[in-house]
Design an enzyme around this catalytic site. Sequence first.
Site, PDB file in Angstrom:
ATOM      1  N   HIS A  97      16.369  38.344  35.403  1.00  0.00           N
ATOM      2  CA  HIS A  97      15.588  39.774  35.602  1.00  0.00           C
ATOM      3  C   HIS A  97      17.011  40.760  35.677  1.00  0.00           C
ATOM      4  CE1 HIS A  97      13.081  36.877  38.160  1.00  0.00           C
ATOM      5  NE2 HIS A  97      12.362  37.568  37.265  1.00  0.00           N
ATOM      6  N   GLU A 100      19.033  42.208  38.366  1.00  0.00           N
ATOM      7  CA  GLU A 100      19.813  40.840  39.072  1.00  0.00           C
ATOM      8  C   GLU A 100      21.082  40.884  38.502  1.00  0.00           C
ATOM      9  OE1 GLU A 100      17.368  37.729  39.724  1.00  0.00           O
ATOM     10  OE2 GLU A 100      15.803  38.969  40.887  1.00  0.00           O
ATOM     11  N   HIS A 207      20.129  33.887  39.951  1.00  0.00           N
ATOM     12  CA  HIS A 207      19.366  34.999  40.236  1.00  0.00           C
ATOM     13  C   HIS A 207      20.008  35.828  41.387  1.00  0.00           C
ATOM     14  CE1 HIS A 207      15.567  34.069  37.884  1.00  0.00           C
ATOM     15  NE2 HIS A 207      16.278  32.947  37.929  1.00  0.00           N
ATOM     16  N   GLU A 300      20.153  31.428  43.919  1.00  0.00           N
ATOM     17  CA  GLU A 300      19.913  32.948  44.363  1.00  0.00           C
ATOM     18  C   GLU A 300      21.508  33.359  44.994  1.00  0.00           C
ATOM     19  OE1 GLU A 300      17.337  34.830  43.886  1.00  0.00           O
ATOM     20  OE2 GLU A 300      15.726  33.410  43.372  1.00  0.00           O
TER      21      GLU A 300
END
Length: 1298
Positions: A97, A100, A207, A300
Amino acid sequence: MHILLLILQNILLLSLRQTYGFKNSNDVNDETFTEYYNYVDLTDRLQSLSKKYAHICSLSSIGQSVEGRELWVMRVTTSPSIVVAGKPRFKYVGNIHGDEALSRQLLMYLIEYLLTEYDRDARVSELVDRTDIYIMPSMNPDGFEKAEEGDCSGRGEARYNAKHHDLNRSFPDQYEPSTSSLNDIPEVTAVMSWILEKKFVLSGSLHGGSVLASYPFDDSSSHKTSGLYSSTADDALFRYLAQTYAENHPIMRMGEPHCPDDPNKHFKDGITNGAEWYDIQGGMQDYNYLKGNCFEVTFELSCCKYPPASQLYIEWANNQEALLLYMQKAHIGVRGFVMTRSGLGLQDATISVLGIDHNITTWTFGDYYRLLLPGIYDLTASAPGYLPKTVKEVPVVEGKPTLLNFTLEETEEAMVMSVLTEQTTVTNEVPITPVPSTPKSQIQSLDFRHHSYDEMEMFLQLFSAVYSSITYLYSAGRSVQGKNLYVMEISTNPGVSQQGKPEVMFVGNVLGNEFIGREILLNLIEYMCRNYGKDPLVTRLVNSTRIHIMPSMNPDGYELALKAQKGHLKVSDLSIFGHSNSHRVDLNTNFPQHTKSRLDIEVETQAVMNWIKSRYFVLSASIRGGFRGVEYPHSVDSIDENLFKFVTEAFYMQSQALQKPQACDVPRTREKKANRHRRPPVTGTDMLTWAYSNTDNLAVDIGLSCDLRPPEESLSEYWEQNHKALLQFIQQVHLFVRGMVTDAQTGKGISNATVMVEGSRHQVHTSSAGQYWRPLAPGSYHIIASAPGYTTMSESVRVLETRVEQVDFKLTRDTSQPSLEEEQQKDLEKLVEQLLPVGALDKFVRSLLPAQTLQYRNYRERAEFLRSLTFNFPRIARLYSLGQSVEFRTIWALEISGNLEMPQSAEPKIRYVAGVHGNAAVGPELLLEFASVLCLNYGRNPTITKLIDRSRILILPCVNPDGREEAQEGHCSSTEGYTNAHGTDLDTDYIYGNMSAQPETRAVMNLIEGSGFSLSVVLEGGFLMATYPYDRPNQRTQNEETLRYLASLYASIHPFMHMGNVGCAKEPAREIPGGVLKGAEFNAHTGSLKDYSLDVDNCPEITVYTGCCMYPPESRLFSLWMENRTPLFRMLLEVHRRLSGVVRDSKGRPVSDAVVVVNGSVSIHADSHGYFTTLLAPGTHQLQVQAHGYQQELQQVNISSDRLTSPIVIDFTADRVPLDQGVLIIASASLMSVLFCALLAWHLRSAKFSRIRDGFHWCHSNRESLHMEAMASEKSPLRQEFLEDSESEDDPFFVERY
């Protein structure tokens, strides 16, 4: 204030670069951790790094984004320009993304860290050497260009690609078809093709937006928004992989990211199932698992998707360890190759595991990696056209992969089709009778051409993996430029010394521009591997010989010559370019002519010399170019000249090439080494002359080509014309004289005995088992065997051309002179006795060469330091793993001995241990310094050399590496790091039979059990004293006098410990007499290491508390070393002051089950050779020697404090009762018992029965007084002499009953 903050930030950045490995360079700007790279900056930096570190990385693009930006991938591995078989492929993908952004920058830092730390950090070097690493910093470069720094929640425009597609929702889904057009998602299309092509083993997708690790599946068939756990067939494995990352991330492992959008969200252990968190369709990690052979976990990294650049260095510090440890998990489970019977790898063969409904497929070479958790598995390999093969109960252990190769047989249908396709087509032409052709050796994977070093390395590693049952790849050393001097051993049970197998060696490429030897030897390796089990001669040679092949002794020179040959370098004379090594030294004239030569020996030459001396090579050959024929050394006597002529003639007979004369042929009648191609005068000699004069090895040069660098197209012809002659050369070693030299009394082999032939000055020596080989030409000889301390013996032998002659010697001891072993032992005894006085020992220790390595090291630095010791001192130092900690850090053990490969039952063994409590940080550093001093002075100081030669020293620098990583410098009384990662105090976990023992405990337990250590010393912190067993409360200590003596010995030599004034903050007023306490008097507890050592291995262990502060400042390390170095050496001397001896029967044979009871309490068991040993305090001691079937022997010994005790011999005066005699005695006793019972029964029925009945009545009436007398008897001092607390009255063996 602003200026102060800038200064502080620069200091932190400088510290970070030093800590995390980013060094200054001329070509690439220093990493500042202060900014994000846009597309142009990122591209420039990747290209600069790929140029600077081209030997271990390559940059490529797998495609383009919608707006035409390259999807860059940096490949980091050795040999980055070629396809490497057997290496697991790993990938990281970031910035999926666009908004990110953190992952993009961290992966850039990771790339640079791997490149700059290679060859400096041991773990990084191992990762890059063994793993094919691919890193894509940005999968969505278009989206990143639209994102804004500091935007934590992210903007929709930047999240997607330029066609407004979410790339992590655009992969094919297992439940729903994709709605995206491939033209709209070129980034996804490129990554899908990349995944399918590479068949990655493990992957991480990075991410932002939270702090956790998420594993497949990401969606379920119901597509419930959240809360539904959707598991894969490998769910346990995925949870383990996710946990690996999470538990090494300081925030993630807490499971509470506290992100603003959901501040109360909790993830147990920092991990979650993707669908349970929230359901997404078309995710990349599910596609990797279902379609790509690959296990991928999503990480993440931060609540803020695009954190300010000022946070970058903090985030890199948070993630660096996790990123590296996760990559290492590509090496767990089972690996191997799936092959046909001809040795060809089967691509796309299926690997399935019973009970796990998920298969993987093999890659280009038939290689596979199946990640699995520790356990027992049944694996099956299958492929179309082949019969499947299943291997049951394959063990998978923690920390390393299990090698499992499959060879599949073709199905009958496939074999028939294969035959049909090979048949000649029928036509109307006149039939031609086929002429039988000579079968040629088919080389499947190795072309006849000049191979680079990287290609040679790949070939050797591949064949070592595929033919692991008959090959062992090792390195004899390194070149000037650090290239390995690889050696491939080919033999059954390779890598292990085997009695009855002679050793033969081949060396190629001694001169860098001699290409032919290197290529011929690579083909010889492949030929022998492929034809083992098929060709009778090859099979017989591999079964009966240890064949060592070094294809290239001069890889540096070869690489230069190869580049010049291909026109990559402009040189005026190809005949000399690359001839020498990197120091421009001709290696074939670099061997010393005599032992006192002042010649500067090159590292390649020294490595080969050490290699030859460490083996018992019988014959060797250097495969050369520039001439044809066989040459041998100048100065040989007539006996060896006849031998060399015999070997030469045999080679000529088998070589088709040498049947046709050429101008460069050496004279066949006199093949002694000539002065061809003589360079400027040198003071050295060639390898074969040096070998003849200085080793047992008889070496020749075999020239195969007039050209040093024959054209590639002619290599196959050279191979076909000479490979039979090379096999014949190996076979020659089996046509000579061999035998054993043994002790006539014991029958044991005599090592290093000398075997000579009358009329020859060349000597050979026996191996550690007493075996020898002596090459001789056919004829009659007189052979002489001798050894120090034995009478010389000679035998006559007639050597025939067709068989080996066995000539054994049984030498008798010469009572008029001591044996070499006895002389060496007496020399050592004198040295030790001279050092026993405190002043003499202290003076000796001060005279040693200091190591000066004192500093605090983290886990990686400690591992690298230990590896460097074994690399620099391979003769005496060996590093091995005892196991792994809870957090998978290796628990290293360093062994130091002059006889690493030949442990002797009589040699003293001492164990030094530290880091049982991780925050006791001094001990590990003191032991590393101690090990360094020992290694550094070996060979320089005669006393240290003799001590190491006659001892076995084991050093465990850190038992609790996890706790050590948690502890903090300067915290004297903090408990942080005291326990292991599970919160267990390891010094309470050593309980015999403890099935739930911590992994660190189990590793040390396995070491202790049956290891036979004489003494153990454990270094701790927090106090200043020494303790001895037991730590258990209310435990009576046997032989307490000796245990206290050992602890007092250390304390008395320590400059402060013996004063007994602890003066520590915990107990400032406590007085400890002599600085010594029994463990239970200091800190009573169960499950201690010292108690376990004494109970299980009968090894006394003392615990030394080196100072009041658990983790003092690093500046204190030097003074602590000065305080403890002499006591550490004194404990090493003490194991030589032990009592030792042997128990024999009346015929002088060892009694293996004898027990020596010391002072009526401590039992010492003799080993299989009747040998026993124990440490005792100075004084007089009583020995009771017992064994089943023998009468007990009593002996008294006096132990002195200032001299060594000579070994004693205890002979039983009577032998065991023979079996037939014993049976007769038992039968007689049984018969007498039956008769006695019969008489007793008759007597009870007689008239006297009434009197017996009256006696019973009297006993009953006086039972109270009788009971009191019995109690008094129980308290008898005499009874206590024979019945200890730990004994029972029915014990028939511990103490002899009369």
